[in-house]
Design an enzyme around this catalytic site. Sequence first.
Site, PDB file in Angstrom:
ATOM      1  N   ARG A   1       0.677  -1.251   0.014  1.00  0.00           N
ATOM      2  CA  ARG A   1      -0.104   0.071   0.152  1.00  0.00           C
ATOM      3  C   ARG A   1       0.572   1.288  -0.118  1.00  0.00           C
ATOM      4  O   ARG A   1       0.507   2.212  -0.651  1.00  0.00           O
ATOM      5  CB  ARG A   1      -0.952  -0.022   1.160  1.00  0.00           C
ATOM      6  CG  ARG A   1      -2.343  -0.824   1.047  1.00  0.00           C
ATOM      7  CD  ARG A   1      -2.411  -1.418   2.476  1.00  0.00           C
ATOM      8  NE  ARG A   1      -1.505  -2.552   2.772  1.00  0.00           N
ATOM      9  CZ  ARG A   1      -1.787  -3.780   2.489  1.00  0.00           C
ATOM     10  NH1 ARG A   1      -3.064  -4.134   2.014  1.00  0.00           N
ATOM     11  NH2 ARG A   1      -1.127  -4.622   2.517  1.00  0.00           N
ATOM     12  N   THR A   2       1.794   1.318   0.845  1.00  0.00           N
ATOM     13  CA  THR A   2       2.410   2.545   1.201  1.00  0.00           C
ATOM     14  C   THR A   2       3.255   3.142  -0.116  1.00  0.00           C
ATOM     15  O   THR A   2       3.233   4.062  -0.440  1.00  0.00           O
ATOM     16  CB  THR A   2       3.220   2.687   2.526  1.00  0.00           C
ATOM     17  OG1 THR A   2       2.565   1.930   3.471  1.00  0.00           O
ATOM     18  CG2 THR A   2       3.816   4.113   2.973  1.00  0.00           C
TER      19      THR A   2
ATOM     20  N   LYS B   1      25.292  -5.078  -1.789  1.00  0.00           N
ATOM     21  CA  LYS B   1      26.768  -5.385  -1.714  1.00  0.00           C
ATOM     22  C   LYS B   1      27.276  -4.638  -0.617  1.00  0.00           C
ATOM     23  O   LYS B   1      28.797  -4.605  -0.541  1.00  0.00           O
ATOM     24  CB  LYS B   1      27.227  -4.579  -3.029  1.00  0.00           C
ATOM     25  CG  LYS B   1      26.694  -5.145  -4.343  1.00  0.00           C
ATOM     26  CD  LYS B   1      27.094  -4.438  -5.654  1.00  0.00           C
ATOM     27  CE  LYS B   1      26.416  -4.833  -6.988  1.00  0.00           C
ATOM     28  NZ  LYS B   1      26.431  -3.664  -7.882  1.00  0.00           N
TER      29      LYS B   1
ATOM     30  N   ARG C   1      11.032   3.644   4.087  1.00  0.00           N
ATOM     31  CA  ARG C   1      10.566   2.948   4.724  1.00  0.00           C
ATOM     32  C   ARG C   1      11.788   1.700   5.467  1.00  0.00           C
ATOM     33  O   ARG C   1      12.448   1.484   4.358  1.00  0.00           O
ATOM     34  CB  ARG C   1       9.670   1.811   4.310  1.00  0.00           C
ATOM     35  CG  ARG C   1       9.357   0.531   5.280  1.00  0.00           C
ATOM     36  CD  ARG C   1       8.233  -0.228   4.930  1.00  0.00           C
ATOM     37  NE  ARG C   1       6.945   0.682   4.919  1.00  0.00           N
ATOM     38  CZ  ARG C   1       5.616   0.038   4.943  1.00  0.00           C
ATOM     39  NH1 ARG C   1       5.602  -1.237   4.497  1.00  0.00           N
ATOM     40  NH2 ARG C   1       4.536   0.691   5.267  1.00  0.00           N
TER      41      ARG C   1
ATOM     42  N   HIS D   1       4.587   5.465  11.914  1.00  0.00           N
ATOM     43  CA  HIS D   1       4.285   5.440  10.429  1.00  0.00           C
ATOM     44  C   HIS D   1       3.115   6.569  10.307  1.00  0.00           C
ATOM     45  O   HIS D   1       1.877   6.372  10.395  1.00  0.00           O
ATOM     46  CB  HIS D   1       3.532   3.997  10.158  1.00  0.00           C
ATOM     47  CG  HIS D   1       3.299   3.747   8.847  1.00  0.00           C
ATOM     48  ND1 HIS D   1       3.345   4.758   7.746  1.00  0.00           N
ATOM     49  CD2 HIS D   1       2.825   2.522   8.218  1.00  0.00           C
ATOM     50  CE1 HIS D   1       2.872   3.955   6.706  1.00  0.00           C
ATOM     51  NE2 HIS D   1       2.642   2.822   6.913  1.00  0.00           N
TER      52      HIS D   1
HETATM   53  N1   CP Z   1      -0.239  -0.026   5.951  1.00  0.00           N
HETATM   54  C1   CP Z   1       0.994  -0.317   5.488  1.00  0.00           C
HETATM   55  O1   CP Z   1       1.908   0.329   5.622  1.00  0.00           O
HETATM   56  O2   CP Z   1       0.811  -1.543   4.310  1.00  0.00           O
HETATM   57  P1   CP Z   1       2.208  -1.841   3.479  1.00  0.00           P
HETATM   58  O3   CP Z   1       2.828  -2.351   4.730  1.00  0.00           O
HETATM   59  O4   CP Z   1       1.448  -2.656   2.535  1.00  0.00           O
HETATM   60  O5   CP Z   1       2.634  -0.471   3.026  1.00  0.00           O
END
Ligand code: CP
Length: 302
Positions: free
Chosen positions: A54-55, A82, A104, A132
């Site tokens: 999603r993100t 590497k 992320r 998040h």
């Molecule tokens: N909610 C969320 O962060 O989903 P993803 O891990 O798919 O990005």
Amino acid sequence: MRHLLSAGDLSRDEATLILDTAGELAQVGDRSVKKLPTLRGRTVVNLFYEDSTRTRTSFELAAKRLSADVINFSAKGSSVSKGESLKDTALTLQAMGADGVVIRHSASGAPHRLANWVDGSVLNAGDGTHEHPTQALLDAFTMRERLGRLEGLRVAVVGDILHSRVARSNVLLLTTLGAHVTLVAPPTLMPVSVHTWPCEVSYDLDEVLPKSDVVMMLRVQAERMHDSFFPSVREYSRNYGLDGERLSRMPEEAIVMHPGPMVRGMEISAQVADSPRCTVTEQVANGVSLRMAVLYLLLGGS
Ligand code: CP
């Protein structure tokens, strides 16, 4: 505001501005040409060291709808394998002229380190078990859309709080916006420091559900567990899973949320996941508008 690292950094006015801007930008998604020229000539890098559905796609779509150039970079298939460090990767992206870096990472605090090394804006797309912030913002946006307010809203966040960056960001943001949050989990999945968080704590889902306007179910994050935190999936599900029977004991207008990915049959039954009271796909759709708002305000707006 130059970076978005923590939901706790946002004042009530800043958070409300982001939600209001997302509301305006949502209209772009209803047009036949879903594009604005706002970030033309700007470059956004999606730097993902952890898996995401999603993100990552949501940030990519949001940046493209604002006409930015987007580079998707994942640790798999890059020079990270590497041995290249986060700092050297960051400096490489900096040299290419990135205006915004969406990161992320499995390490809590990685976006904060990155913010010291690059000139552009850093947006935290999830760091370890820490935060998040855009997930919390899109969750707040969805609650406001569905229920018309955030002030005084009673929100239960249920499940693996210990490993959840979504729970922490939601507690920080929702309390800033005037909602009341109760965390519900087995004692083994509650952080030791939870008494310092600005929220209530309960170990009894059945006691909390009838008093909740929103129940946010969280996935058990097996990938972050190096020990056994509950006897069996069946027992976890019996005590902390949301099924149709429990849903029927919630107030009639109450909604069910989940940040995804869901594990059907564990924290949420298929019947609840597919119910019209479950907002999971709305949350995904709202995530695009919300991330457009954040990119617009950090990289291009005033
Ligand atoms: N909610 C969320 O962060 O989903 P993803 O891990 O798919 O990005």
